[in-house]
Design a protein around this motif. Sequence first.
Motif, PDB file in Angstrom:
ATOM      1  N   ASP A 269      -3.879 128.696 -58.600  1.00 54.88           N
ATOM      2  CA  ASP A 269      -5.340 128.673 -58.694  1.00 54.88           C
ATOM      3  C   ASP A 269      -5.928 128.082 -57.406  1.00 54.88           C
ATOM      4  O   ASP A 269      -5.649 126.941 -57.057  1.00 54.88           O
ATOM      5  CB  ASP A 269      -5.768 127.846 -59.902  1.00 54.88           C
ATOM      6  N   ASP A 270      -6.754 128.873 -56.722  1.00 60.99           N
ATOM      7  CA  ASP A 270      -7.283 128.463 -55.423  1.00 60.99           C
ATOM      8  C   ASP A 270      -8.133 127.202 -55.512  1.00 60.99           C
ATOM      9  O   ASP A 270      -8.027 126.308 -54.663  1.00 60.99           O
ATOM     10  CB  ASP A 270      -8.111 129.606 -54.824  1.00 60.99           C
ATOM     11  N   ALA A 271      -8.981 127.099 -56.536  1.00 62.66           N
ATOM     12  CA  ALA A 271      -9.854 125.931 -56.694  1.00 62.66           C
ATOM     13  C   ALA A 271      -9.037 124.665 -56.939  1.00 62.66           C
ATOM     14  O   ALA A 271      -9.318 123.608 -56.364  1.00 62.66           O
ATOM     15  CB  ALA A 271     -10.834 126.162 -57.834  1.00 62.66           C
ATOM     16  N   LYS A 272      -8.009 124.766 -57.782  1.00 63.04           N
ATOM     17  CA  LYS A 272      -7.152 123.611 -58.045  1.00 63.04           C
ATOM     18  C   LYS A 272      -6.393 123.202 -56.792  1.00 63.04           C
ATOM     19  O   LYS A 272      -6.234 122.008 -56.511  1.00 63.04           O
ATOM     20  CB  LYS A 272      -6.165 123.930 -59.169  1.00 63.04           C
ATOM     21  N   ARG A 273      -5.911 124.215 -56.062  1.00 61.91           N
ATOM     22  CA  ARG A 273      -5.154 123.920 -54.843  1.00 61.91           C
ATOM     23  C   ARG A 273      -6.007 123.137 -53.846  1.00 61.91           C
ATOM     24  O   ARG A 273      -5.538 122.184 -53.215  1.00 61.91           O
ATOM     25  CB  ARG A 273      -4.651 125.228 -54.222  1.00 61.91           C
ATOM     26  N   LYS A 274      -7.252 123.516 -53.712  1.00 60.89           N
ATOM     27  CA  LYS A 274      -8.158 122.808 -52.806  1.00 60.89           C
ATOM     28  C   LYS A 274      -8.418 121.386 -53.287  1.00 60.89           C
ATOM     29  O   LYS A 274      -8.503 120.451 -52.483  1.00 60.89           O
ATOM     30  CB  LYS A 274      -9.470 123.573 -52.679  1.00 60.89           C
ATOM     31  N   SER A 275      -8.537 121.218 -54.598  1.00 61.96           N
ATOM     32  CA  SER A 275      -8.772 119.868 -55.136  1.00 61.96           C
ATOM     33  C   SER A 275      -7.558 118.977 -54.929  1.00 61.96           C
ATOM     34  O   SER A 275      -7.690 117.781 -54.671  1.00 61.96           O
ATOM     35  CB  SER A 275      -9.132 119.940 -56.625  1.00 61.96           C
ATOM     36  N   TYR A 276      -6.349 119.547 -55.026  1.00 63.94           N
ATOM     37  CA  TYR A 276      -5.133 118.780 -54.790  1.00 63.94           C
ATOM     38  C   TYR A 276      -5.049 118.334 -53.326  1.00 63.94           C
ATOM     39  O   TYR A 276      -4.628 117.208 -53.033  1.00 63.94           O
ATOM     40  CB  TYR A 276      -3.895 119.603 -55.146  1.00 63.94           C
ATOM     41  N   LYS A 277      -5.455 119.204 -52.416  1.00 67.40           N
ATOM     42  CA  LYS A 277      -5.466 118.846 -50.992  1.00 67.40           C
ATOM     43  C   LYS A 277      -6.434 117.696 -50.736  1.00 67.40           C
ATOM     44  O   LYS A 277      -6.125 116.758 -49.987  1.00 67.40           O
ATOM     45  CB  LYS A 277      -5.840 120.055 -50.143  1.00 67.40           C
ATOM     46  N   ARG A 278      -7.607 117.771 -51.344  1.00 69.27           N
ATOM     47  CA  ARG A 278      -8.589 116.682 -51.181  1.00 69.27           C
ATOM     48  C   ARG A 278      -8.032 115.379 -51.729  1.00 69.27           C
ATOM     49  O   ARG A 278      -8.215 114.314 -51.125  1.00 69.27           O
ATOM     50  CB  ARG A 278      -9.898 117.038 -51.889  1.00 69.27           C
ATOM     51  N   LYS A 279      -7.343 115.470 -52.859  1.00 71.62           N
ATOM     52  CA  LYS A 279      -6.789 114.262 -53.473  1.00 71.62           C
ATOM     53  C   LYS A 279      -5.704 113.660 -52.590  1.00 71.62           C
ATOM     54  O   LYS A 279      -5.634 112.427 -52.431  1.00 71.62           O
ATOM     55  CB  LYS A 279      -6.215 114.595 -54.858  1.00 71.62           C
ATOM     56  N   PHE A 280      -4.841 114.490 -52.014  1.00 74.43           N
ATOM     57  CA  PHE A 280      -3.781 113.973 -51.150  1.00 74.43           C
ATOM     58  C   PHE A 280      -4.367 113.283 -49.925  1.00 74.43           C
ATOM     59  O   PHE A 280      -3.907 112.213 -49.521  1.00 74.43           O
ATOM     60  CB  PHE A 280      -2.844 115.107 -50.717  1.00 74.43           C
ATOM     61  N   ARG A 281      -5.387 113.875 -49.334  1.00 71.64           N
ATOM     62  CA  ARG A 281      -6.016 113.268 -48.160  1.00 71.64           C
ATOM     63  C   ARG A 281      -6.709 111.961 -48.521  1.00 71.64           C
ATOM     64  O   ARG A 281      -6.694 111.008 -47.737  1.00 71.64           O
ATOM     65  CB  ARG A 281      -7.013 114.252 -47.543  1.00 71.64           C
ATOM     66  N   GLN A 282      -7.281 111.897 -49.712  1.00 68.23           N
ATOM     67  CA  GLN A 282      -7.897 110.646 -50.160  1.00 68.23           C
ATOM     68  C   GLN A 282      -6.829 109.588 -50.392  1.00 68.23           C
ATOM     69  O   GLN A 282      -7.023 108.404 -50.073  1.00 68.23           O
ATOM     70  CB  GLN A 282      -8.686 110.881 -51.452  1.00 68.23           C
ATOM     71  N   TYR A 283      -5.695 110.001 -50.938  1.00 62.42           N
ATOM     72  CA  TYR A 283      -4.568 109.085 -51.148  1.00 62.42           C
ATOM     73  C   TYR A 283      -4.095 108.520 -49.813  1.00 62.42           C
ATOM     74  O   TYR A 283      -3.809 107.318 -49.706  1.00 62.42           O
ATOM     75  CB  TYR A 283      -3.437 109.825 -51.856  1.00 62.42           C
ATOM     76  N   GLU A 284      -4.017 109.372 -48.790  1.00 62.35           N
ATOM     77  CA  GLU A 284      -3.639 108.899 -47.452  1.00 62.35           C
ATOM     78  C   GLU A 284      -4.598 107.822 -46.967  1.00 62.35           C
ATOM     79  O   GLU A 284      -4.191 106.808 -46.404  1.00 62.35           O
ATOM     80  CB  GLU A 284      -3.656 110.065 -46.464  1.00 62.35           C
TER      81      GLU A 284
END
Length: 416
Positions: A269-284
Amino acid sequence: KLDHNGTSARIGKKSPSKRAVGVVLDKLQKIAQGISTKKGVRECSKFATGRSVKMRVDNKSGNVRFTGLNRCLNSTSCPRCSHILGTARAKGIDSVAVPVIEGGGAGVMVTLTIPHHRKDKFIDLRRVLNKSWDALMRQKFGITCGKFNRNGKPLWVKSFDYTWGRNGDHLHFHCMILFEAGLTEDEFTELEDLCTRSWIKLVKKNFRRDASPEALKFERAYDVEGISKYNDKISSVAFEIASRGTTKQSKSGSMNVWELLWLCKHEPDDAKRKSYKRKFRQYEKDTHKLRTISYSKSFKERLDETKLSKEEVIEKQDETSSEVLAIRNDLWALVNQRGDRINLLELFNSYFTGDEELKPIIEEVMKVCNRYGEDSNNYNEEQMSKDWGDVSWKITLWMAQTRRRERTLSSRSSFV
């Protein structure tokens, strides 16, 4: 513990779940490099620190890995460096914990959590968790733990752990507390009760929330094996591999950072994939300069690992492996340019874990690497590109056939 048998002989066949750790680490690292906000993580493992990159095979498991590469040494965002540092930390912790247990002492494994909601900020949860732990070890519980040791001081090691799910960020600590004088069953029960009551009070004071007694685990280790297993968790070594190229999902619909990273690329799912990327960058961003592991002063004084630099820690891993391939800098650049790095790992991993049919391709890879080796004066880039291209094509064809077989087996098992 791994044995150094001084040989690069192939190991018996193993299941994919046990033989593909190095490959999965490289795949995860490639994903991290594509989305990380940190330059060090993006550039990690891309170039040689010497004249060539080495491939080494573990003398016990048959798993292969590359060495001689630049490392970012980021233990929160880089899967490769997290694994390297975690493995070294596990050995260091064992050097302190095992003698205590063998000498008649005892070990207790504690997991400490705090209540959290989806809208809670990472930095607030981190502050409360750290503040509550510091107070716990300063006050009655920490003082009592110290009374069981010769110097009267608590002996502990603590690691940070993180999962993310429906309830947002879940931060918690895994702790190992050692007792040189040992613990009777009554003393263990009293300490468990004291720890639980103290933690609930501290969380209430620092966070104004009620911590559940069930959220705190207080377990006893009866032998060296029990200590070593928990040590793996503390050292963040044992993220589990369910199958080639996939990670095992955590329970309760939550995921650890590596599972999150995997979904940044493989979520359909493209929308979920983008949200996961945002979450990983926030985690960093949230874990910037975070200490993933800490020790009591008494524990740290005993650690042999503290005498080593991080670079020396990495090189110590070579003691349990043998070199099987050397790739000169310019050839390594070509391997990376063509995207053959992970395929090359897969090939050697399969060969050294029992697939003898790969020997002809392995020999061709070695032939090209020797032709353009450190001691060779052969620097014809055009010819090198052609020679490696021929080998690369065969590796790619083998990978395609392997994937086709795996898909066929998977569809058959689903049908059954």
